[in-house]
Design a protein around this motif. Structure first.
Motif, PDB file in Angstrom:
ATOM      1  N   ASP A 186       0.850  -1.181   0.000  1.00 26.51           N
ATOM      2  CA  ASP A 186       0.000   0.000   0.000  1.00 26.51           C
ATOM      3  C   ASP A 186       0.889   1.235   0.000  1.00 26.51           C
ATOM      4  O   ASP A 186       1.978   1.241   0.571  1.00 26.51           O
ATOM      5  CB  ASP A 186      -0.897  -0.023   1.239  1.00 26.51           C
ATOM      6  N   LEU A 187       0.426   2.315  -0.638  1.00 21.03           N
ATOM      7  CA  LEU A 187       1.226   3.532  -0.702  1.00 21.03           C
ATOM      8  C   LEU A 187       1.579   4.044   0.697  1.00 21.03           C
ATOM      9  O   LEU A 187       2.669   4.578   0.916  1.00 21.03           O
ATOM     10  CB  LEU A 187       0.476   4.606  -1.477  1.00 21.03           C
ATOM     11  N   PHE A 188       0.666   3.865   1.657  1.00 21.34           N
ATOM     12  CA  PHE A 188       0.967   4.323   3.016  1.00 21.34           C
ATOM     13  C   PHE A 188       2.054   3.462   3.660  1.00 21.34           C
ATOM     14  O   PHE A 188       2.808   3.951   4.503  1.00 21.34           O
ATOM     15  CB  PHE A 188      -0.308   4.352   3.863  1.00 21.34           C
ATOM     16  N   GLU A 189       2.158   2.209   3.259  1.00 12.98           N
ATOM     17  CA  GLU A 189       3.297   1.388   3.697  1.00 12.98           C
ATOM     18  C   GLU A 189       4.590   1.914   3.096  1.00 12.98           C
ATOM     19  O   GLU A 189       5.614   2.007   3.773  1.00 12.98           O
ATOM     20  CB  GLU A 189       3.094  -0.065   3.277  1.00 12.98           C
ATOM     21  N   VAL A 190       4.544   2.248   1.811  1.00 12.21           N
ATOM     22  CA  VAL A 190       5.728   2.788   1.152  1.00 12.21           C
ATOM     23  C   VAL A 190       6.147   4.092   1.825  1.00 12.21           C
ATOM     24  O   VAL A 190       7.336   4.376   1.975  1.00 12.21           O
ATOM     25  CB  VAL A 190       5.456   3.006  -0.347  1.00 12.21           C
ATOM     26  N   ARG A 191       5.163   4.856   2.285  1.00 13.23           N
ATOM     27  CA  ARG A 191       5.454   6.108   2.984  1.00 13.23           C
ATOM     28  C   ARG A 191       6.016   5.882   4.385  1.00 13.23           C
ATOM     29  O   ARG A 191       6.559   6.796   4.982  1.00 13.23           O
ATOM     30  CB  ARG A 191       4.175   6.949   3.086  1.00 13.23           C
ATOM     31  N   GLY A 192       5.844   4.663   4.924  1.00 11.48           N
ATOM     32  CA  GLY A 192       6.443   4.371   6.220  1.00 11.48           C
ATOM     33  C   GLY A 192       5.488   3.887   7.285  1.00 11.48           C
ATOM     34  O   GLY A 192       5.902   3.612   8.419  1.00 11.48           O
ATOM     35  N   THR A 193       4.195   3.751   6.992  1.00  3.38           N
ATOM     36  CA  THR A 193       3.232   3.285   7.981  1.00  3.38           C
ATOM     37  C   THR A 193       3.326   1.762   8.115  1.00  3.38           C
ATOM     38  O   THR A 193       3.255   1.036   7.115  1.00  3.38           O
ATOM     39  CB  THR A 193       1.791   3.669   7.576  1.00  3.38           C
ATOM     40  N   ALA A 194       3.492   1.291   9.347  1.00  6.73           N
ATOM     41  CA  ALA A 194       3.640  -0.151   9.589  1.00  6.73           C
ATOM     42  C   ALA A 194       2.282  -0.848   9.586  1.00  6.73           C
ATOM     43  O   ALA A 194       1.262  -0.254   9.931  1.00  6.73           O
ATOM     44  CB  ALA A 194       4.337  -0.383  10.926  1.00  6.73           C
ATOM     45  N   ARG A 195       2.288  -2.129   9.197  1.00  5.83           N
ATOM     46  CA  ARG A 195       1.077  -2.952   9.232  1.00  5.83           C
ATOM     47  C   ARG A 195       1.378  -4.243   9.984  1.00  5.83           C
ATOM     48  O   ARG A 195       2.492  -4.767   9.935  1.00  5.83           O
ATOM     49  CB  ARG A 195       0.608  -3.291   7.810  1.00  5.83           C
ATOM     50  N   THR A 196       0.361  -4.764  10.637  1.00  6.92           N
ATOM     51  CA  THR A 196       0.538  -6.007  11.398  1.00  6.92           C
ATOM     52  C   THR A 196       0.188  -7.236  10.574  1.00  6.92           C
ATOM     53  O   THR A 196       0.604  -8.351  10.904  1.00  6.92           O
ATOM     54  CB  THR A 196      -0.344  -5.993  12.655  1.00  6.92           C
ATOM     55  N   ALA A 197      -0.576  -7.056   9.519  1.00  9.18           N
ATOM     56  CA  ALA A 197      -0.978  -8.208   8.699  1.00  9.18           C
ATOM     57  C   ALA A 197      -1.151  -7.768   7.260  1.00  9.18           C
ATOM     58  O   ALA A 197      -1.466  -6.613   6.973  1.00  9.18           O
ATOM     59  CB  ALA A 197      -2.286  -8.804   9.222  1.00  9.18           C
ATOM     60  N   ARG A 198      -0.914  -8.709   6.356  1.00 11.99           N
ATOM     61  CA  ARG A 198      -1.090  -8.462   4.930  1.00 11.99           C
ATOM     62  C   ARG A 198      -1.775  -9.656   4.298  1.00 11.99           C
ATOM     63  O   ARG A 198      -1.927 -10.698   4.926  1.00 11.99           O
ATOM     64  CB  ARG A 198       0.262  -8.215   4.236  1.00 11.99           C
ATOM     65  N   GLY A 199      -2.165  -9.510   3.044  1.00 11.23           N
ATOM     66  CA  GLY A 199      -2.815 -10.593   2.330  1.00 11.23           C
ATOM     67  C   GLY A 199      -1.815 -11.616   1.809  1.00 11.23           C
ATOM     68  O   GLY A 199      -0.655 -11.673   2.246  1.00 11.23           O
ATOM     69  N   LYS A 200      -2.240 -12.408   0.841  1.00 14.50           N
ATOM     70  CA  LYS A 200      -1.422 -13.508   0.311  1.00 14.50           C
ATOM     71  C   LYS A 200      -0.970 -13.202  -1.111  1.00 14.50           C
ATOM     72  O   LYS A 200      -1.783 -12.847  -1.972  1.00 14.50           O
ATOM     73  CB  LYS A 200      -2.220 -14.813   0.335  1.00 14.50           C
ATOM     74  N   ARG A 201       0.330 -13.382  -1.358  1.00 24.46           N
ATOM     75  CA  ARG A 201       0.903 -13.124  -2.672  1.00 24.46           C
ATOM     76  C   ARG A 201       1.414 -14.414  -3.285  1.00 24.46           C
ATOM     77  O   ARG A 201       2.015 -15.254  -2.597  1.00 24.46           O
ATOM     78  CB  ARG A 201       2.050 -12.124  -2.569  1.00 24.46           C
ATOM     79  N   THR A 202       1.183 -14.597  -4.574  1.00 25.18           N
ATOM     80  CA  THR A 202       1.728 -15.744  -5.313  1.00 25.18           C
ATOM     81  C   THR A 202       2.327 -15.235  -6.622  1.00 25.18           C
ATOM     82  O   THR A 202       2.004 -14.141  -7.095  1.00 25.18           O
ATOM     83  CB  THR A 202       0.636 -16.781  -5.633  1.00 25.18           C
ATOM     84  N   VAL A 203       3.213 -16.058  -7.204  1.00 23.60           N
ATOM     85  CA  VAL A 203       3.812 -15.714  -8.486  1.00 23.60           C
ATOM     86  C   VAL A 203       3.990 -16.993  -9.282  1.00 23.60           C
ATOM     87  O   VAL A 203       4.314 -18.057  -8.723  1.00 23.60           O
ATOM     88  CB  VAL A 203       5.159 -14.977  -8.290  1.00 23.60           C
ATOM     89  N   GLU A 204       3.742 -16.915 -10.582  1.00 17.70           N
ATOM     90  CA  GLU A 204       3.901 -18.096 -11.440  1.00 17.70           C
ATOM     91  C   GLU A 204       4.332 -17.672 -12.838  1.00 17.70           C
ATOM     92  O   GLU A 204       4.069 -16.542 -13.275  1.00 17.70           O
ATOM     93  CB  GLU A 204       2.586 -18.871 -11.528  1.00 17.70           C
TER      94      GLU A 204
END
Length: 779
Positions: A174-192
């Motif tokens: 999230d842009l606010f994460e990039v700006r420096g705001t911490a988060r306690t949980a995130r979703g699931k990412r996959t790559v193929e």
């Protein structure tokens, strides 16, 4: 030189070295303020390049790469970073950079590079001497994709076979994460690896939104992995080859009935992604070569930009450098412009604020009205369509209030930040009404005014009912929850409103400039009411505006500082601080004529004006810090409104002085682009202004500022009700001997003008006119 050094030392002594604790004022500064933009590196350290189309934007390094060094780089869409790394190498080395330029209209980034000295085989010492292979890279954004072409040409007499590598990643932060705001949980990412030419990243957010990034390569890579692709390119003498990378970014709601997913639907209904081409990627026939796809998209993007800028007012002056600055400002405005169902809307700025901001959009549209009134139309219609309809403390919303900002990222959807549809701005609503009259005065577009009239009435009701919390006639603010912004004027830093001793003001707070906006709004609304046949309302509003002006002067004028106070706190005590806010009282006309000269002298004093521009807070005030965001820095848009205010009271030499300082500032900026803000240190001989480390560039209201400066000096007034283009006591700053204005619009009339300076006098000639608008010059 000694004098320059002592000036700098004196600034530091009054500023950051003697911080809050040394003055003894309440120290909320030890804790990082809300929604702080974290900075371990400065955006000034290396040149960054920006691309934008619709709701997507890219921040790239000079090579056109992403994420090679720490920073805010990335490909962003709807406040989410869809590509966090893209690194091009040749034989595992980075190319040598030759040039990196944005095209004049910001339509694409063009990068020229060459190979460094390359050792092919460590055992037999085979090398490719540098500068034999030319590399030309072109990148642009268009309708849901980022297009990237890497062209190679062999200038050697020998045949070479090269390994080209591309590493890539998508972190979906999230842009606010990039700006420096911490988060306690995130979703699931996959790559193929989706095919022999495609890699797909997929992220299912906690908001039940599926976000995907697909990288399409052409021709087929020799090797392709989840985060890496490599090519083998054969280049005979004089040979050419091209590689293509197309990054497609998309989002859609997961199949669920969860409330978070429903909110996504609400957002879509509210506005942005329903605009044509703003989010959906173009679908291409299967098997179509990436080179053909690139060429078609590039052609269509050029047509799209030409269509957007068709018919605008243009400027050519006697100063080539000013022409470059004006062209860059125009290009920035239209790069930041996004199509919505209600018209074009200038997104606030890259990288932190590339979304709808009410205040920013209104002020940008005001300053650009004479260049292109379509900005005003789009802003008015969009903000009318998103106006608050109910009381919502979490969003700082009440009926009739105008939107502050809207965000589409995961954190906003989940309520981790309050900005999904956030209304915590005290000035957006009166500015909205103010813009409505100014837009009509230029265009005579009665249809738009009638369409938004209910929204204007609601805005007026909000000012009188919710804006004036204690019934004293002044509009003031106090946030409804601790998640809302502490300060809700344009200077919205947590420490921007304070008393002479440095202690922070406690609310509800009535800001100086906001009362001016309300005054101008009621005067403008009175004229619109009369136009639409509401005579009784028109008379009432004129009476209210007159009373507000009288009460404002009694409450805000401060003899001790010779200007209007920054604000009144909750106990109606003056924040007797010298600030640029007082210049907005000139801009809106609420300042009494007999106060104007004193306000101007304050703004242009050595404490107020540093040689480049007017500081937000004057040097010597308790919280003055030339490196702060709002307490001593310099903002081009703020200076532009001050200049318009000075011109309103016929203080043209003072307006020209600010214009000259800002033009000089632009000359020191890369691409002659005015940034969001810069530091307020005193101007020193043979040195440019000091940059602010995380300033947005481009920023919409900074881009519009040069047009406001020029309008202020020309004394330009467009009066549709009188069918008149008037230039009141026109002047030109010393760096302009002449200016030609082409296709200046007033209603259905079009006029070309030529202004020429002869010493202190300016002549005005009409070069061409269609329609019956009259042109007059008043000395």
């Amino acid at each position: 030189m000694a004098a320059d050094t002592s000036t700098a030392d004196a600034e530091h002594a009054n500023g950051p070295l003697n911080g809050p604790s040394s003055h003894g004022f309440q120290d909320a500064d030890a804790v990082l303020p809300q929604y702080h933009i974290e900075a371990q590196t400065s955006l000034v350290e290396r040149p960054l390049r920006s691309l934008k189309y619709g709701e997507a934007f890219a921040v790239l390094d000079s090579y056109g790469d992403i994420g090679v060094l720490p920073g805010p780089e990335g490909l962003f869409f709807q406040d989410t970073r869809y590509l966090s790394r893209l690194h091009l190498t040749i034989e595992d080395q980075r190319p040598l950079l030759l040039s990196s330029v944005m095209q004049d209209d910001n339509g694409a980034l063009s990068v020229d590079m060459t190979t460094p000295d390359i050792r092919i085989d460590a055992h037999d010492a085979t090398t490719i001497p540098r500068e034999l292979i030319a590399i030309e890279r072109t990148k642009f954004l268009f309708k849901g994709a980022c297009y990237d072409r890497i062209g190679l040409r062999n200038y050697d007499s020998r045949h070479w076979t090269l390994r080209i590598g591309v590493t890539f990643d998508a972190d979906f932060r999230d842009l606010f994460e990039v700006r420096g705001t911490a988060r306690t949980a995130r979703g699931k990412r996959t790559v193929e690896v989706a095919s022999e030419t495609e890699v797909q990243f997929r992220y299912v957010g906690l908001d039940e939104v599926v976000r995907t990034t697909s990288l399409h390569f052409g021709p087929k890579p020799k090797n392709i992995e989840p985060g890496k692709a490599s090519f083998e390119v054969s280049l005979p003498p004089g040979g050419r080859a091209s590689l293509f990378i197309r990054t497609v970014f998309e989002s859609h709601r997961a199949y669920t009935s969860a409330p978070a997913a429903e909110k996504v639907g609400e957002d879509a209904a509210a506005g942005l992604s329903r605009a044509s081409g703003s989010s959906a990627a173009v679908r291409h026939p299967k098997g179509l070569a990436e080179g053909v796809i690139f060429a078609r998209a590039y052609r269509d993007s050029r047509r799209d930009l030409r269509q957007l800028t068709a018919g605008i007012t243009t400027i050519i002056s006697s100063n080539d450098q000013f022409n470059e600055a004006a062209c860059r400002a125009t290009a920035d405005l239209y790069m930041l412009a996004s199509r919505t169902p209600e018209g074009i809307y200038p997104f606030a700025g890259i990288p932190w604020y590339s979304t709808v901001f009410g205040r920013d959009g209104i002020i940008t549209a005001m300053m650009a009205l004479w260049i292109d009134p379509n900005f005003g139309k789009g802003v008015l219609r969009y903000l009318a369509s998103t106006q608050a309809k109910a009381i919502d403390p979490a969003a700082d919303a009440q009926p009739g209030k105008v939107l502050h900002e809207t965000r589409r990222g995961e954190m906003a959807m989940l309520g981790e930040v309050p900005f999904r549809h956030y209304y915590g701005t005290i000035d957006g609503t009166p500015l909205f009404v103010m813009l409505a009259w100014e837009y009509y005065s230029v265009t005579g577009d009665r249809e738009t005014i009638e369409r938004i009239w209910p929204a204007l009435e609601l805005a007026l009701e909000w000012m009188n009912k919710y804006g004036d919390r204690d019934g004293d006639g002044f509009v003031e603010y106090a946030r409804d929850t601790d998640k809302g912004l502490e300060n809700q004027g344009w200077k919205d830093s947590h420490d921007s409103i304070f008393h002479t001793d440095g202690n922070l003001a406690k609310g509800p707070i009535a800001l100086c400039e906001v009362q001016g906006y309300v005054y101008a709004a009621k005067n403008g609304m009175a004229k619109l009411a009369k136009l639409l046949g509401h005579a009784e309302l028109a008379e009432r509003l004129k009476h209210e505006a007159r009373a507000l002006r009288e009460n404002f002067d009694k409450a805000f004028w401060c003899d001790a500082i010779g200007t209007y106070a920054l604000a009144l706190d909750g106990e109606k005590r003056q924040c007797a601080v010298r600030s640029s806010n007082a210049g907005h009282a000139l801009f809106t006309g609420i300042a009494l004529p007999e106060r104007a000269a004193s306000v101007a002298a304050n703004l242009l004093s050595k404490d107020g004006f540093n040689g480049w521009g007017v500081r937000t807070i004057a040097r010597g005030e308790a919280r003055y810090n030339p490196m702060s965001y709002h307490n001593g820095s310099i903002w081009p848009h703020d200076n532009a409104l001050v200049a318009l205010g000075l011109a309103r009271y016929d203080l043209k030499p003072e307006a020209s002085r600010i214009f000259e300082g800002m033009f000089d500032t632009a000359l020191y900026q890369e691409q002659k682009r005015l940034p969001e803000l810069f530091c307020g240190f005193m101007r020193r001989h043979q040195r440019g202004p000091v940059a602010y480390p995380v300033a947005c560039s481009p920023q919409a209201w900074a881009a519009a500022a040069p047009f406001a400066f020029l309008a202020a000096c020309m004394g330009l007034e467009l009066q549709h009700d009188r069918n008149r283009i008037r230039l009141r006591n026109p002047t030109l700053p010393a760096f302009l001997d002449g200016v030609s204005i082409f296709n200046l619009k007033l209603g259905d009339s079009r006029v070309d003008l030529r202004l020429q300076r002869y010493g202190g006098d300016v002549t005005v000639n009409v070069l061409r006119r269609t329609g019956d608008a009259q042109v007059s010059v008043v000395k």
